[in-house]
Design a protein around this motif. Sequence first.
Motif, PDB file in Angstrom:
ATOM      1  N   VAL A  11      66.473 -19.465  -1.436  1.00 24.56           N
ATOM      2  CA  VAL A  11      66.672 -19.102  -0.465  1.00 24.56           C
ATOM      3  C   VAL A  11      65.111 -19.055  -0.261  1.00 24.56           C
ATOM      4  CG1 VAL A  11      65.758 -15.841  -0.142  1.00 24.56           C
ATOM      5  CG2 VAL A  11      68.342 -17.051  -1.584  1.00 24.56           C
ATOM      6  N   HIS A  12      65.237 -18.565   1.489  1.00 26.94           N
ATOM      7  CA  HIS A  12      63.260 -18.180   1.911  1.00 26.94           C
ATOM      8  C   HIS A  12      63.412 -17.993   2.989  1.00 26.94           C
ATOM      9  CE1 HIS A  12      60.276 -20.099   2.089  1.00 26.94           C
ATOM     10  NE2 HIS A  12      60.281 -19.823   3.699  1.00 26.94           N
ATOM     11  N   THR A  67      61.958 -19.155  -2.187  1.00 23.73           N
ATOM     12  CA  THR A  67      61.654 -17.653  -2.597  1.00 23.73           C
ATOM     13  C   THR A  67      61.770 -16.930  -3.680  1.00 23.73           C
ATOM     14  OG1 THR A  67      61.694 -17.148   0.153  1.00 23.73           O
ATOM     15  CG2 THR A  67      61.085 -15.386  -1.368  1.00 23.73           C
ATOM     16  N   GLU A  68      63.256 -17.892  -3.193  1.00 22.34           N
ATOM     17  CA  GLU A  68      64.405 -17.314  -4.668  1.00 22.34           C
ATOM     18  C   GLU A  68      65.701 -18.909  -4.654  1.00 22.34           C
ATOM     19  OE1 GLU A  68      66.517 -14.155  -4.816  1.00 22.34           O
ATOM     20  OE2 GLU A  68      65.729 -12.164  -3.415  1.00 22.34           O
ATOM     21  N   GLY A  69      65.627 -18.516  -6.075  1.00 21.71           N
ATOM     22  CA  GLY A  69      66.198 -19.645  -6.563  1.00 21.71           C
ATOM     23  C   GLY A  69      65.252 -21.499  -7.061  1.00 21.71           C
ATOM     24  N   THR A  70      65.859 -22.147  -7.136  1.00 17.30           N
ATOM     25  CA  THR A  70      65.086 -22.987  -7.116  1.00 17.30           C
ATOM     26  C   THR A  70      65.490 -24.020  -6.277  1.00 17.30           C
ATOM     27  OG1 THR A  70      67.440 -23.922  -9.282  1.00 17.30           O
ATOM     28  CG2 THR A  70      64.976 -22.628  -9.844  1.00 17.30           C
ATOM     29  N   LEU A  71      64.705 -25.633  -6.005  1.00 19.35           N
ATOM     30  CA  LEU A  71      65.398 -26.601  -5.761  1.00 19.35           C
ATOM     31  C   LEU A  71      64.067 -27.583  -6.391  1.00 19.35           C
ATOM     32  CD1 LEU A  71      66.207 -28.869  -3.201  1.00 19.35           C
ATOM     33  CD2 LEU A  71      63.988 -28.426  -2.289  1.00 19.35           C
ATOM     34  N   TYR A  72      64.645 -29.077  -6.927  1.00 23.13           N
ATOM     35  CA  TYR A  72      64.213 -30.296  -7.939  1.00 23.13           C
ATOM     36  C   TYR A  72      64.288 -31.555  -6.596  1.00 23.13           C
ATOM     37  CZ  TYR A  72      64.327 -27.093 -11.882  1.00 23.13           C
ATOM     38  OH  TYR A  72      63.740 -25.732 -12.562  1.00 23.13           O
ATOM     39  N   VAL A  73      63.378 -32.083  -7.079  1.00 23.80           N
ATOM     40  CA  VAL A  73      63.015 -33.554  -6.395  1.00 23.80           C
ATOM     41  C   VAL A  73      63.078 -34.426  -7.790  1.00 23.80           C
ATOM     42  CG1 VAL A  73      62.178 -35.002  -4.628  1.00 23.80           C
ATOM     43  CG2 VAL A  73      62.426 -32.353  -4.651  1.00 23.80           C
TER      44      VAL A  73
END
Length: 292
Positions: A11-12, A67-73
Motif C-alpha cells: 500500500v502507498h 505505507t503498509e505491506g512489504t516489498l522485497y528486492v
Amino acid sequence: MKSFIEANELVHEYSRRDEDGNVIDIKRALDGVDIRVKKGDFVAVLGANGSGKSTFAKHINALLAPTEGTLYVDGMDTSDHDNDIKIRQTAGMVFQNPDNQIISNIVEEDVGFGPENMGVPTDEIWERVEKSLKSVGMYEYRKDSPNHLSGGQKQRIAIAGIMAMKPKCIVLDEPTAMLDPIGRKAVINTVMELNKKENITVILITHYMEEVIGADYVYVMSDGKVKMEGEPRQIFARSEELEECRLTIPEVTKIALKLNKLGVKIPKDVLSVEELTEAVVRLCKGKNIAGL
C-alpha cells in the motif's frame, strides 16, 4: 523458485497538506498489491495513467517506502532505509525522459559516471563502458555529445549507463513515452536482448500494449490494484476486461477477434502481424483456396 521481487499487500498513500501542515486529503495510489518476479524474467506492468504502476516502480528502486505491506528486492526490505543504496545498485531505474539521467557532454563519460561514483577502478570502468555501449548498439557514438542524438538513442545511452553499474535488475518506467514508434521499437528490442543475453531481470512499466508482447508475464493495474495477470496471450484474449482498465489491445489482435466473430476460425490470442498471416494462410490451405 524464490521471487527476486516480492510485493505483499503493498500500500502507498500520498498525503496533501494545507499551509499549516495539516493533512487535508489522502490518496491511495497502491491498494494491496501482490506481485512476484523471478530472477531473469521479463515482466511487464501495464496500466493507464493514474493506475499506480509508476508508484510501484519507485518502490522497487526504494525511492518510495511502503505505507503498509512489504516489498522485497533480492531479499532486501525496501522499508528499511539502511538498504537504500544496495537496493539501487541491485535494481537500476530508467525513467521516462532520458535528459533527466544524462549529465555529461560526452556519451562514454556519461555511461562511466555511475561506476566511477561506485569506486570502480578506472580500467574496469572503461571495460564496462565499452561492453554496455556495445550491448545497446551505441558504441560508435561513444565520442559524441548526447545533445546530438535522437530520443531513442538517448534512452539507449541511459540504459547503457545503468548497465555499466552491473545491476541484477533494470526497472523501466514508461521508457518510450516520449519516443516515436521507431524509437520505441528500438528501445524495447534493446531491453529484450539484454534480458535474453545477459539474464538481467527486467520490469517494464508501460501503457503501450504492443511493448509487452515479448514479456514472460504481465500484470495489469487499475485504481492502485492488480486487476489481471498472466502471459501476454492470456491477457490479450480478455479484451473486455482490458477496456474496463482503460487499455486497448493491439490492432492485430482486434482484427483476429473480429474475424472470429464473423466465423473465421483463427486463434483469438494473435500477437503479431506474422502470426495473423500464418493463421490465415493455414486456414486457406485447409480450405484448398487456389494460390496458397
